[in-house]
Enzyme design. Sequence first.
Site, PDB file in Angstrom:
ATOM      1  N   ALA A  27       0.808  -1.219   0.000  1.00  0.00           N
ATOM      2  CA  ALA A  27       0.000   0.000   0.000  1.00  0.00           C
ATOM      3  C   ALA A  27       0.843   1.271   0.000  1.00  0.00           C
ATOM      4  O   ALA A  27       0.337   2.352  -0.252  1.00  0.00           O
ATOM      5  CB  ALA A  27      -0.949   0.004   1.192  1.00  0.00           C
ATOM      6  N   ARG A  76      10.166   7.944  -1.147  1.00  0.00           N
ATOM      7  CA  ARG A  76      11.589   8.138  -1.452  1.00  0.00           C
ATOM      8  C   ARG A  76      11.957   7.751  -2.886  1.00  0.00           C
ATOM      9  O   ARG A  76      13.054   8.023  -3.348  1.00  0.00           O
ATOM     10  CB  ARG A  76      12.448   7.376  -0.444  1.00  0.00           C
ATOM     11  CG  ARG A  76      12.515   8.117   0.890  1.00  0.00           C
ATOM     12  CD  ARG A  76      13.723   7.688   1.668  1.00  0.00           C
ATOM     13  NE  ARG A  76      13.498   6.400   2.317  1.00  0.00           N
ATOM     14  CZ  ARG A  76      14.450   5.486   2.498  1.00  0.00           C
ATOM     15  NH1 ARG A  76      15.682   5.693   2.063  1.00  0.00           N
ATOM     16  NH2 ARG A  76      14.181   4.356   3.102  1.00  0.00           N
ATOM     17  N   TYR A 114       6.389  -8.472   1.946  1.00  0.00           N
ATOM     18  CA  TYR A 114       6.324  -7.081   1.495  1.00  0.00           C
ATOM     19  C   TYR A 114       6.492  -7.022  -0.020  1.00  0.00           C
ATOM     20  O   TYR A 114       7.371  -7.678  -0.574  1.00  0.00           O
ATOM     21  CB  TYR A 114       7.464  -6.249   2.111  1.00  0.00           C
ATOM     22  CG  TYR A 114       7.393  -6.029   3.601  1.00  0.00           C
ATOM     23  CD1 TYR A 114       6.260  -6.362   4.330  1.00  0.00           C
ATOM     24  CD2 TYR A 114       8.469  -5.465   4.270  1.00  0.00           C
ATOM     25  CE1 TYR A 114       6.215  -6.142   5.689  1.00  0.00           C
ATOM     26  CE2 TYR A 114       8.432  -5.236   5.637  1.00  0.00           C
ATOM     27  CZ  TYR A 114       7.303  -5.584   6.348  1.00  0.00           C
ATOM     28  OH  TYR A 114       7.263  -5.366   7.689  1.00  0.00           O
ATOM     29  N   GLY A 135      13.828  -3.124  12.544  1.00  0.00           N
ATOM     30  CA  GLY A 135      13.298  -3.613  13.804  1.00  0.00           C
ATOM     31  C   GLY A 135      14.228  -4.701  14.338  1.00  0.00           C
ATOM     32  O   GLY A 135      14.859  -5.428  13.572  1.00  0.00           O
ATOM     33  N   ASN A 178      14.595  -7.727  11.969  1.00  0.00           N
ATOM     34  CA  ASN A 178      13.327  -8.214  11.431  1.00  0.00           C
ATOM     35  C   ASN A 178      13.250  -7.944   9.931  1.00  0.00           C
ATOM     36  O   ASN A 178      13.409  -6.819   9.475  1.00  0.00           O
ATOM     37  CB  ASN A 178      12.173  -7.485  12.143  1.00  0.00           C
ATOM     38  CG  ASN A 178      10.816  -7.872  11.584  1.00  0.00           C
ATOM     39  OD1 ASN A 178      10.630  -8.990  11.109  1.00  0.00           O
ATOM     40  ND2 ASN A 178       9.875  -6.940  11.644  1.00  0.00           N
ATOM     41  N   ASN A 209      17.490 -16.278 -49.072  1.00  0.00           N
ATOM     42  CA  ASN A 209      18.493 -15.258 -48.787  1.00  0.00           C
ATOM     43  C   ASN A 209      17.867 -13.881 -49.005  1.00  0.00           C
ATOM     44  O   ASN A 209      17.308 -13.614 -50.068  1.00  0.00           O
ATOM     45  CB  ASN A 209      19.688 -15.448 -49.722  1.00  0.00           C
ATOM     46  CG  ASN A 209      20.826 -14.518 -49.338  1.00  0.00           C
ATOM     47  OD1 ASN A 209      21.693 -14.876 -48.545  1.00  0.00           O
ATOM     48  ND2 ASN A 209      20.835 -13.315 -49.891  1.00  0.00           N
TER      49      ASN A 209
HETATM   50  C1  UD1 Z   1       9.163  -2.825   8.744  1.00  0.00           C
HETATM   51  C2  UD1 Z   1       9.127  -3.523  10.094  1.00  0.00           C
HETATM   52  C3  UD1 Z   1      10.540  -3.589  10.640  1.00  0.00           C
HETATM   53  C4  UD1 Z   1      11.455  -4.299   9.680  1.00  0.00           C
HETATM   54  C5  UD1 Z   1      11.391  -3.640   8.300  1.00  0.00           C
HETATM   55  C6  UD1 Z   1      12.122  -4.482   7.308  1.00  0.00           C
HETATM   56  C7  UD1 Z   1       6.951  -2.966  11.072  1.00  0.00           C
HETATM   57  C8  UD1 Z   1       6.239  -2.126  12.049  1.00  0.00           C
HETATM   58  N1  UD1 Z   1       8.268  -2.778  10.974  1.00  0.00           N
HETATM   59  O1  UD1 Z   1       9.550  -1.501   8.969  1.00  0.00           O
HETATM   60  O2  UD1 Z   1      10.555  -4.270  11.888  1.00  0.00           O
HETATM   61  O3  UD1 Z   1      12.780  -4.310  10.157  1.00  0.00           O
HETATM   62  O4  UD1 Z   1      10.029  -3.534   7.851  1.00  0.00           O
HETATM   63  O5  UD1 Z   1      12.164  -3.823   6.069  1.00  0.00           O
HETATM   64  O6  UD1 Z   1       6.339  -3.791  10.435  1.00  0.00           O
HETATM   65  N2  UD1 Z   1       2.767  -1.046   4.286  1.00  0.00           N
HETATM   66  C9  UD1 Z   1       1.442  -0.997   3.924  1.00  0.00           C
HETATM   67  N3  UD1 Z   1       0.584  -0.273   4.674  1.00  0.00           N
HETATM   68  C10 UD1 Z   1       0.976   0.405   5.781  1.00  0.00           C
HETATM   69  C11 UD1 Z   1       2.329   0.363   6.133  1.00  0.00           C
HETATM   70  C12 UD1 Z   1       3.205  -0.375   5.383  1.00  0.00           C
HETATM   71  O7  UD1 Z   1       1.046  -1.623   2.940  1.00  0.00           O
HETATM   72  O8  UD1 Z   1       0.123   1.044   6.392  1.00  0.00           O
HETATM   73  C13 UD1 Z   1       3.696  -1.828   3.488  1.00  0.00           C
HETATM   74  C14 UD1 Z   1       4.714  -0.965   2.777  1.00  0.00           C
HETATM   75  O9  UD1 Z   1       4.267  -0.621   1.474  1.00  0.00           O
HETATM   76  C15 UD1 Z   1       5.929  -1.878   2.736  1.00  0.00           C
HETATM   77  C16 UD1 Z   1       5.779  -2.752   3.958  1.00  0.00           C
HETATM   78  O10 UD1 Z   1       4.423  -2.665   4.333  1.00  0.00           O
HETATM   79  O11 UD1 Z   1       5.910  -2.726   1.603  1.00  0.00           O
HETATM   80  C17 UD1 Z   1       6.676  -2.312   5.109  1.00  0.00           C
HETATM   81  O12 UD1 Z   1       6.336  -1.011   5.506  1.00  0.00           O
HETATM   82  P1  UD1 Z   1       7.431   0.057   5.917  1.00  0.00           P
HETATM   83  O13 UD1 Z   1       6.757   1.278   6.315  1.00  0.00           O
HETATM   84  O14 UD1 Z   1       8.473   0.131   4.867  1.00  0.00           O
HETATM   85  O15 UD1 Z   1       8.038  -0.641   7.224  1.00  0.00           O
HETATM   86  P2  UD1 Z   1       9.433  -0.325   7.884  1.00  0.00           P
HETATM   87  O16 UD1 Z   1       9.342   0.941   8.629  1.00  0.00           O
HETATM   88  O17 UD1 Z   1      10.499  -0.467   6.872  1.00  0.00           O
END
Ligand code: UD1
Length: 447
Positions: A10, A15, A103, A140, A169, A359
Amino acid sequence: MATALVVLAAGMGTRMRSDRPKVLHEVAGAPLIAHALRAGLALAPERVVVVAGPDMEAVAAAAHEEWPEAGIAIQTERLGTAHAVAQAAPFLQGFAGDVVVLYGDTPFIRPETLSAMADARARAEVVVLGFEPADPARYGRLVTEGEDLLRIVEWKGATPEEREIRLCNSGVMAAPAELLLPLLDQVQPAPSSGEYYLTDVVALARAGGARASVVLGTEAEMMGVNSRADLAAAEAAFQARARADLLETGVTLTAPDTVMLSHDTVIGRDALVEPYVVFGPGVTVETGATIRAFSHLEGAHVSRGAVVGPYARLRPGAELAEDARVGNFVEVKNATLAEGVKVNHLSYVGDAAIGAGTNVGAGTITCNYDGVSKHRTEIGARAFIGSDTMLVAPVRVGEGAMTGSGSVITEDVPDGALALGRARQVTKPGFAARLMDILRARSGKGA
Ligand code: UD1
Ligand code: CA
């Protein structure tokens, strides 16, 4: 154990600085979401749900291309990973197996890692995929005690001691649907961000008496894409692995680092690929074929023993039979070249079928487009197309027929016939010097 895959996608990916959702950016010619889905599909899931943002029809379309039955859940507000997974719940009604969360922006999770997670589910209800990156940065952190995973702390909320932990994580998690879905409702917004964190599920599960554990993956497979620089790094990683795989299976790449492959490139054993060749999607090169330097191929099939290039372009629908030759500065599109056909120099062959052993002389063009529609050119077997022939389609040149160099062929040529479609030559003896005299006199420059 039945599996349901939930792929989070989502995020817009601020970035990336893009008008396109992040997961539609491509690595090796396929969107990130396709790579992520493919990784998860190795688990043979019973259900697949992609969580997309509002106005992300293109994300749904890309997901459906990979898995037509995928459910698309829309997360209208981006309230965190736990909230995102909760949006998948309507698609998981009546589902009794394991939910695996991936993800969409993490394209390289290996099937063997996911199956190790499935195995680990025998020992614990919640299984989290962890890794130990060279730089743990702001991932995480996984707080463990022996075999048990106690909780996951987000970097923002972590104590200095917790930040020292090197086990991170990945975000990939597996748990039974009947345990996970109710826990999502218990997750409270994080004080630091107000988001609902999926990671909180671990401590909640343990509080309810369940066990959690960690499976370790490699840093390479956890590579996530958040920026254009990450995208380029992911591309480089994909290419390095794909080239190594080809070398391993018996393909010669003279200069592997200069060859760009697609997610679906297939090249047979003993094929040779010279430097600086680009493979777009949909290319199959059979065993023993040669792709010479600086060629560009897309949607093409090259059979055994055929030779392409140097400097050739094969576009979608190019079909080269055994031992066909397509030489320098030749473009082939939606055309079949039967066995042993030669198109060696400076030609365009589009919407055509060319019979075996024919050819095609230098500079030949199939004039396939009249400005409105495309038309076909058919050339029989063992024909000889003279250099610089314009074949104005629709047109057919018969078996064993010939066209004279420089001909514009607008009418069908019967089998075995010679067709000349060019102005007759006029030769004036001695006229060259006289013409020069006249021209000089006119210009006033004298002799
Ligand atoms: C998350 C993890 C973190 C981990 C890291 C690894 C959580 C709270 N944290 O952090 O522990 O080390 O990934 O990369 O899960 N997304 C949605 N909807 C939302 C929020 C996120 O679809 O409301 C999706 C994003 O598009 C992305 C994924 O979930 O594909 C991860 O979200 P992101 O915000 O990047 O998490 P991090 O802060 O990186
Ligand atoms: Ca992230």
